[in-house]
Design an enzyme around this catalytic site. Structure first.
Site, short mmCIF file in Angstrom:
data_model
loop_
_atom_site.label_atom_id
_atom_site.label_comp_id
_atom_site.label_asym_id
_atom_site.label_seq_id
_atom_site.Cartn_x
_atom_site.Cartn_y
_atom_site.Cartn_z
N GLU A 267 0.99 -1.09 -0.17
CA GLU A 267 -0.10 0.31 -0.09
C GLU A 267 0.90 1.39 0.27
O GLU A 267 1.87 1.14 0.57
CB GLU A 267 -1.03 0.24 1.25
CG GLU A 267 -1.91 1.22 1.79
CD GLU A 267 -1.92 1.69 2.91
OE1 GLU A 267 -2.94 2.06 2.71
OE2 GLU A 267 -1.69 0.47 3.79
N LYS A 332 -9.99 2.53 -2.63
CA LYS A 332 -10.05 1.65 -1.02
C LYS A 332 -11.29 2.27 -1.03
O LYS A 332 -11.85 3.41 -1.41
CB LYS A 332 -8.99 2.06 -0.40
CG LYS A 332 -9.36 1.31 1.26
CD LYS A 332 -7.96 1.91 2.51
CE LYS A 332 -8.05 0.96 3.50
NZ LYS A 332 -7.24 1.49 4.23
N CYS A 382 -5.74 -2.48 2.57
CA CYS A 382 -4.80 -2.76 4.00
C CYS A 382 -5.96 -3.01 5.16
O CYS A 382 -6.25 -4.47 5.66
CB CYS A 382 -4.53 -1.89 4.71
SG CYS A 382 -3.65 -1.21 6.08
#
Length: 529
Positions: A267, A332, A382
């Site tokens: 990430e 995300k 994540c």
């Protein structure tokens, strides 16, 4: 021995003991893996709920139990707030304590409601232990997973990625496993009074073992070669303006070190916006991709306009595209409170921390996977892999629409924020649960660990040690097909929990009427004699 014969300590001693019991529960999870502790410690809470003399005391016992559990389990948040966020030590410790107290409200709710319903319905201790509390436990853990954006870290089901209960994951997911574990805990709580609950425990574990043998998904296409990069860039250097060039050189060299069908970075491996990249960087990656036939998944913040930037994965494919004009992009969607978006009323708190890129724009709830040869890869970034229902929803949506469905999952993370702590192993265990629920492999490319490949049965097939710079090279087989959890998400858990509560109410009503009928019959007999 009956519950009424068990003497509990006074409240001033009961609450610290409950908190200690909750803290011991953490050893059921990774990296320790002592999963039997999870139902054992929960059994002690059930005994306490059945024995206390007020709903208030039941709530306080549940609150203390979960406070010890969460405070011990996520103490590493202190590191992100203090060491990297710049908050004073006292304020960082207070924030962790307040988070634990807030999460403990859910357990307090389940404990208080369980005792209240037991008294309201005149239910037995057995019914509370085997039906009422397990149903409420599953419902409140599910509630904790979505209310106020959710924080399901260390949800009880995660302790069972290596236990026989893992076989239930493709059916009911992590919350369902937690509810089943609560039934086992209820059986353990009843063992001093009865022996047959041991048979229920044994049958439940055997059922989980049998379910784990079902092939919910099947191999699809040819395996692909994968290189997962672990840059091990120190968190204090990651967004340091003087270190940006060295980070770009590091990942450019690691990506181009060898070809693979898929090369994935962590990430935000590139810690600047795509518009800030030097011109030669995207050109070099595009040239490598075309010459080697490698697909590159690059973690980078991506800007779309003023104050609109996303935490993104962009894909560079051999067909011809670049970091500036990617052939694939995933944004995300489930952002971290305080780290990636500012909750209402907490701007003052976020402004005290030195967290870069702290107000992202969320991505769409359903995003398409990207193709790597004949495999389809669905990223998650994540914290997102805590939310199995959201990954399942994306898989179900593509199945329903007839568009390509992911055959493997890819998690790209940077949890260097939490130091070299148990957070790394806990996050790996969370990814294992996602593989179990979807019966698909999960690849993990992380900054400091744990970079790993997980097979469709939740087993770690390869991994790098944490806090080293390296590349995990492996071959991964994709899988297609569906599981009940992909199709129904948490709806099966919710339906089962509500049926358990309805069944408990019906059974209690029937028993109450039967007792009244028997008493009426006894009075009639006495009167006639």
């Amino acid at each position: 021995m009956h519950f009424r014969q068990i003497r509990l300590p006074r409240l001033s001693l009961l609450l610290p003991l409950a908190a200690l019991t909750g803290a011991i529960n953490v050893f059921a999870f990774a990296p320790y893996g002592l999963w039997p502790l999870q139902p054992l410690t929960l059994a002690l809470l059930i005994v306490c709920i059945n024995r206390v003399d007020s709903v208030k005391k039941a709530a306080l016992a549940g609150w203390a139990y979960c406070f010890g559990w969460v405070a011990h389990g996520v103490y590493w948040i202190y590191i992100s707030l203090h060491d990297y966020g710049g908050l004073p030590g006292w304020l960082s410790a207070l924030a962790v304590a307040l988070l634990a107290l807030a999460m403990a409200l859910y357990t307090a709710l389940s404990a208080a409601l369980a005792l209240w319903l037991k008294r309201r319905w005149a239910a037995s201790s057995l019914l509370l232990a085997l039906a009422i509390f397990p149903a409420l436990w599953g419902l409140t853990e599910w509630l904790r997973g979505w209310l106020f954006s959710g924080f399901p870290w260390l949800i009880s089901g995660y302790a069972h990625t290596g236990s026989p209960l893992a076989g239930f994951a493709p059916l009911v997911g992590v919350y369902g496993i937690g509810s089943i574990a609560a039934v086992i805990a209820g059986c353990l709580a009843l063992l001093p009074q009865r022996r047959w609950p041991a048979i229920v425990v044994l049958l439940t574990l055997c059922a989980g073992f049998g379910l784990s043998r079902i092939d919910w998904t099947v191999p699809s296409g040819q395996p692909i070669s994968v290189r997962l990069l672990q840059g091990n860039v120190a968190q204090e250097e990651k967004f340091d303006g003087t270190k940006i060039d060295s980070s770009l050189r590091l990942y450019a060299d690691m990506i181009r070190a060898a070809p693979a069908d898929l090369v994935a970075t962590p990430e935000t491996a590139i810690p600047i916006l795509q518009t800030q990249l030097p011109p030669d960087f995207p050109a070099a990656l595009a040239a490598f991709s075309q010459q080697s036939g490698s697909h590159i998944a690059l973690g980078i913040p991506y800007i779309d306009g003023p104050n609109r930037y996303a935490n993104s994965v962009i894909g560079i494919a051999p067909q011809g595209n670049s970091a500036s004009h990617p052939g694939f992009r995933y944004d995300k969607q489930h952002l971290v409170p305080f780290g990636e978006f500012v909750p209402f009323g907490f701007r003052w708190f976020v402004d005290m921390m030195h967290i870069p890129l702290g107000d992202f724009t969320p991505g769409a709830p359903v995003q398409a996977p990207f193709a790597v040869k004949d495999q389809w890869v669905l990223p998650n970034i994540c914290y997102e892999d805590l939310f199995g229902e959201e990954i399942a929803r994306q898989l179900a949506a593509t199945m329903a629409s007839g568009t390509p469905t992911a055959t493997m999952l890819l998690n790209m993370s940077n949890i260097a924020w939490f130091g070299d702590t148990i957070a790394l192993a806990q996050h790996l265990q969370i990814s294992q649960m996602r593989s179990l629920e979807t019966r698909r492999p999960m690849l993990r490319a992380t900054n400091t660990g744990t970079t790993a490949a997980i097979d469709p049965h939740g087993n770690v097939s390869a991994q790098l040690p944490p806090y080293i710079r390296g590349t995990l090279a492996t071959t991964v087989q994709g899988y297609s097909g569906s599981t009940p959890y992909i199709l129904f998400g948490n709806r099966l858990l919710l339906a089962a929990a509500l049926l358990m509560l309805l069944g408990s109410w019906c059974w209690s009503c029937w028993r109450s009427r039967r007792r009244q009928a028997l008493r009426s019959g006894s009075r009639s007999s006495a009167a006639s004699s």
